[in-house]
Design an enzyme around this catalytic site. Structure first.
Site, PDB file in Angstrom:
ATOM      1  CE  LYS A 131      -2.531   2.384   4.958  1.00 34.67           C
ATOM      2  NZ  LYS A 131      -2.373   1.351   3.746  1.00 34.67           N
ATOM      3  CB  SER A 150      -0.883   0.030   1.309  1.00 35.02           C
ATOM      4  OG  SER A 150      -0.045  -0.011   2.360  1.00 35.02           O
TER       5      SER A 150
END
Length: 321
Positions: free
Chosen positions: A170, A100
């Protein structure tokens, strides 16, 4: 007469003719005792010269150093305590389990996370890559690693990356007060200003994803929260796709473990993780009060100018004299 003269020159003179020297009156034994006593603080007793000896009169033997094998457990214990303290308060290693964050981070990378600065009140900033605890079942359905006892122990003290903790990684896009918006394929906007994300968004991805699951959004980040997104935009279940949970996709600042600062493993991937240049621009949201003040200043100046011109016309020239 001649014999006596020779005897005198030969050192056979009588006692009355020999001069007496002061040192001759001190017995040698007494002189030796005084010297020994002065070396031991002036104590002239019979035991004065035994203070550097054992009770049996023998000199003390130096202690033998411990063998390496006896010292080894102590060294290991100290090393483990230091590793635990470092992991708890300073730096911790984490393993990247997914794609991701490509291409910034690859699956299998090990990153070092700075855990020190949050202890001093530092909060996440835009553009930083952060590790945070799962806010509300973001990892539900994801495979869970099953480490053995040794791996668990090494992970607990920080000598191996965390394996069991429910953590994610993230990039911070918005902080408290920011308005973050995705419309169409992008660009992504923060407080109305477009971000140039070509340096970190996965090649071939668009900054925004066109779908009805959360890819199109406009949100305002509340106090104590952050909005996060993965660099692989079309392969990241980030804040966009958790807007239905109890935090509406936002991540509580208290859940943030720390900022990822270095890719430490493998050696061929070693690199730092700086904040991209696009976040150097002024992205702060203007407060309503500031906007009102900015709009009022020109109006006040215009009104003041009109009053000044009007007073000059009423007074006329030469009235001040």
């Amino acid at each position: 007469m001649g014999d006596l003269a020779v005897g005198a020159r030969s050192g056979h003179e009588g006692p009355e003719e020999r001069p007496e020297r002061p040192e001759d009156s001190v017995p040698p034994a007494v002189e030796d005792d005084v010297t020994a006593g002065s070396d031991n603080g002036g104590d002239s007793g019979g035991d004065g010269g035994r203070d550097a000896r054992d009770g049996d009169g023998a000199a003390p033997q130096p202690k033998k150093p411990r063998s390496f094998w006896k010292e080894l457990p102590l060294l290991i214990g100290i090393a483990l305590v230091l590793a635990l303290l470092i992991k708890t308060f300073l730096v911790q290693a984490f393993s990247i389990p997914s794609d991701s964050m490509q291409n910034t981070l690859q699956q299998g990378d090990r990153v070092l996370v700075d855990k020190l600065t949050p202890w001093f009140g530092s909060e996440p900033e835009r553009g930083e890559v952060v590790v945070f605890h799962d806010p509300d079942k973001w990892l539900a359905g994801e495979p869970t690693p099953n480490p053995n006892a040794i791996q668990k122990g090494l992970s607990w003290i920080g000598l191996m990356p965390s394996a069991e903790e429910k953590d994610l990684i993230k990039r911070v896009i918005g902080v408290a007060g920011d308005t973050v918006e995705c419309k169409g394929t992008g660009p992504l906007k923060v407080n109305g200003k477009a971000l140039n994300e070509t340096s970190y968004v996965y090649p071939g991805n668009t900054p925004c994803t066109v779908d009805d699951l959360g890819g199109q959004f406009k949100v305002k980040v509340p106090e104590g929260k952050i909005w996060v997104m993965g660099d692989h935009r079309q392969n990241s279940l980030d804040s966009r796709y958790h807007q239905q949970d109890k935090y509406k996709g936002f991540v509580p600042v208290d859940n943030v473990v720390g900022r990822a600062i270095v890719v430490a493993w493998p050696p061929t991937r070693w690199s730092t993780l700086p904040v991209p240049d696009t976040f150097d621009q002024n992205l702060s949201a203007a407060a309503p009060g500031a906007l009102g003040l900015a709009g009022a200043v020109p109006l006040v100046l215009w009104r003041r100018r009109r009053l000044t011109v009007g007073n000059a016309r009423v007074s006329g020239p030469g009235t001040a004299g």
